[in-house]
Design a protein around this motif. Structure first.
Motif, PDB file in Angstrom:
ATOM      1  N   VAL A 125       1.065  -1.267   0.071  1.00 36.37           N
ATOM      2  CA  VAL A 125       0.555   0.167   0.013  1.00 36.37           C
ATOM      3  C   VAL A 125       0.558   1.464   0.259  1.00 36.37           C
ATOM      4  N   SER A 126       1.794   1.067  -0.503  1.00 38.49           N
ATOM      5  CA  SER A 126       3.148   1.817  -0.073  1.00 38.49           C
ATOM      6  C   SER A 126       2.428   3.474  -1.312  1.00 38.49           C
ATOM      7  N   HIS A 127       1.490   3.405  -2.074  1.00 36.25           N
ATOM      8  CA  HIS A 127       0.989   4.134  -3.219  1.00 36.25           C
ATOM      9  C   HIS A 127      -0.289   4.890  -2.271  1.00 36.25           C
ATOM     10  N   LEU A 128      -0.318   4.196  -1.389  1.00 40.68           N
ATOM     11  CA  LEU A 128      -1.120   5.595  -0.484  1.00 40.68           C
ATOM     12  C   LEU A 128      -0.248   5.842   0.771  1.00 40.68           C
ATOM     13  N   HIS A 129       0.771   6.331   0.313  1.00 38.56           N
ATOM     14  CA  HIS A 129       1.383   6.844   1.408  1.00 38.56           C
ATOM     15  C   HIS A 129       1.165   8.260   1.310  1.00 38.56           C
ATOM     16  N   GLY A 139      -6.605   7.640  -0.776  1.00 41.87           N
ATOM     17  CA  GLY A 139      -5.594   8.074   0.321  1.00 41.87           C
ATOM     18  C   GLY A 139      -6.602   7.475   1.700  1.00 41.87           C
ATOM     19  N   VAL A 140      -6.387   7.791   2.574  1.00 45.63           N
ATOM     20  CA  VAL A 140      -7.132   6.720   4.122  1.00 45.63           C
ATOM     21  C   VAL A 140      -6.265   7.967   5.114  1.00 45.63           C
ATOM     22  N   PHE A 141      -8.119   8.741   5.201  1.00 44.86           N
ATOM     23  CA  PHE A 141      -7.670  10.183   5.615  1.00 44.86           C
ATOM     24  C   PHE A 141      -8.195   9.630   7.844  1.00 44.86           C
ATOM     25  N   ALA A 264      -4.363  13.232   5.839  1.00 41.02           N
ATOM     26  CA  ALA A 264      -3.987  11.483   5.188  1.00 41.02           C
ATOM     27  C   ALA A 264      -3.023  11.460   6.236  1.00 41.02           C
ATOM     28  N   VAL A 265      -2.832  10.463   5.955  1.00 42.54           N
ATOM     29  CA  VAL A 265      -1.563   9.134   7.112  1.00 42.54           C
ATOM     30  C   VAL A 265      -1.915   8.179   6.496  1.00 42.54           C
ATOM     31  N   HIS A 266      -0.578   7.399   6.942  1.00 47.09           N
ATOM     32  CA  HIS A 266      -0.268   6.106   6.651  1.00 47.09           C
ATOM     33  C   HIS A 266      -1.386   5.084   7.329  1.00 47.09           C
ATOM     34  N   PRO A 267      -2.063   3.907   5.559  1.00 43.35           N
ATOM     35  CA  PRO A 267      -2.397   2.921   6.736  1.00 43.35           C
ATOM     36  C   PRO A 267      -1.961   2.236   7.612  1.00 43.35           C
ATOM     37  N   TYR A 268      -0.459   1.876   7.537  1.00 39.24           N
ATOM     38  CA  TYR A 268       0.035   1.642   8.568  1.00 39.24           C
ATOM     39  C   TYR A 268      -0.139   1.641  10.011  1.00 39.24           C
ATOM     40  N   ASP A 269      -0.421   3.099  10.021  1.00 36.33           N
ATOM     41  CA  ASP A 269      -0.288   3.810  11.439  1.00 36.33           C
ATOM     42  C   ASP A 269      -1.922   4.123  11.592  1.00 36.33           C
ATOM     43  N   CYS A 270      -2.934   2.338  11.115  1.00 33.10           N
ATOM     44  CA  CYS A 270      -3.831   3.014  11.703  1.00 33.10           C
ATOM     45  C   CYS A 270      -4.617   1.537  12.106  1.00 33.10           C
ATOM     46  N   ASP A 271      -5.004   1.212  13.563  1.00 32.23           N
ATOM     47  CA  ASP A 271      -5.550  -0.231  14.106  1.00 32.23           C
ATOM     48  C   ASP A 271      -6.517  -0.707  13.001  1.00 32.23           C
ATOM     49  N   ARG A 272      -7.346   0.163  12.791  1.00 40.41           N
ATOM     50  CA  ARG A 272      -8.116  -0.054  11.821  1.00 40.41           C
ATOM     51  C   ARG A 272      -8.619   0.940  10.141  1.00 40.41           C
TER      52      ARG A 272
END
Length: 288
Positions: A125-129, A139-141, A264-272
């Motif tokens: 998921v590096s494209h969502l950095h 993105g993830v927000f 925008a946040v990194h998916p890896y920083d999210c618990d869910r």
């Protein structure tokens, strides 16, 4: 012949990386493994020699195993070991080592992604950095105050929201999302209000005073059929501060855009993560 040796090296490299993961990321690991996984992935992306050298790598200058590897993995119609020139012998070793190193690096990265991904997914998921999120792209927000220490004291984001960046506002993100994600945002806001209510109750603040303090700090969000109603009348001290958020022609919502400080946040920083994460451009989505 060289392809066969490279494939054999790749199989050995994957096995070695899985053992590495057990000691560095798995049951035998000590400490906060998510930080280690993030460091490894970052180092691989940057080509950092210090990180790459810390992975399992083939020893390209040990000649003792060349003959046995060749005997085990070369095709049956390949020439005998004694018929090979010195250069051809070197080629067999380098093919095996190339296969080993490439596969070991790929497997190590996959194991790190599994550790970091909220759903244990091994997709890249590096494209969502956050640095790669662009207008019109996925993105993830999360809110800028979403970071919360977990049980281990590590700062994490309890839930991130998948969406499409459509605008910016005073440096903050404005994104659209599906109905599923919009419902998750409403539920998260209600959970935040409940947590604050419990915090106030612990300080013996109850009743109308408690409700007023909650309403002055956190907006009320609710769903009315296809409309999200955002009531911030007490937040702003304005009886007209009620917004009705309707879906666009594609059924997507812009929840509190140009009102809340989304980032925008990194998916890896999210618990869910609420919503589906898209694959990189050009790659098909996995079947449900």
């Amino acid at each position: 012949m060289l392809d066969a040796l490279q494939a054999a090296g790749a199989a050995a490299g994957r096995d070695a990386a899985q053992w590495w993961a057990q000691h560095v990321l798995g049951g035998r690991a000590v400490g906060e493994v998510s930080a280690t996984a993030r460091q490894v992935l970052t180092g691989l992306d940057d080509g950092d020699p210090a990180v790459i050298d810390g992975l399992v790598l083939a020893d390209r200058y040990v000649l003792a195993e060349d003959r046995d590897r060749y005997a085990e993995h070369a095709p049956h119609d390949a020439p005998g070991w004694e018929q090979l020139t010195a250069h051809q012998c070197d080629q067999t070793r380098w093919s095996w080592c190339d296969g080993f190193d490439d596969a070991a690096e790929a497997e190590a990265a996959r194991q790190c992604r599994i550790v970091l991904h909220p759903a244990g997914d091994d997709r890249d998921v590096s494209h969502l950095h956050p640095d790669r999120v662009r207008l019109g792209g996925p993105g993830v927000f999360a809110g800028d105050r979403a970071w919360t220490p977990n049980a281990g004291g590590v700062m994490r984001i309890p839930v991130g929201f998948a969406g499409t960046l459509v605008d910016t506002w005073n440096g903050w993100a404005v994104f659209t999302c599906t109905r599923q994600v919009a419902e998750a945002i409403v539920a998260d806001q209600q959970a935040a209000r409940d947590r604050y209510r419990q915090h106030l109750a612990a300080d013996d603040i109850t009743g109308e005073r408690q409700q007023r303090m909650v309403d002055e700090s956190l907006a009320r969000l609710r769903i009315d059929d296809d409309v999200i109603v955002a009531d911030e009348t007490r937040v702003h001290g304005d009886p007209d501060a009620v917004e009705r958020i309707t879906p666009d022609s594609d059924g997507r919502y812009t929840v509190m855009g140009q009102a809340w400080t989304w980032t925008a946040v990194h998916p890896y920083d999210c618990d869910r993560i609420a919503g589906d994460l898209p694959n990189p451009p050009g790659q098909p989505q996995p079947e449900a």
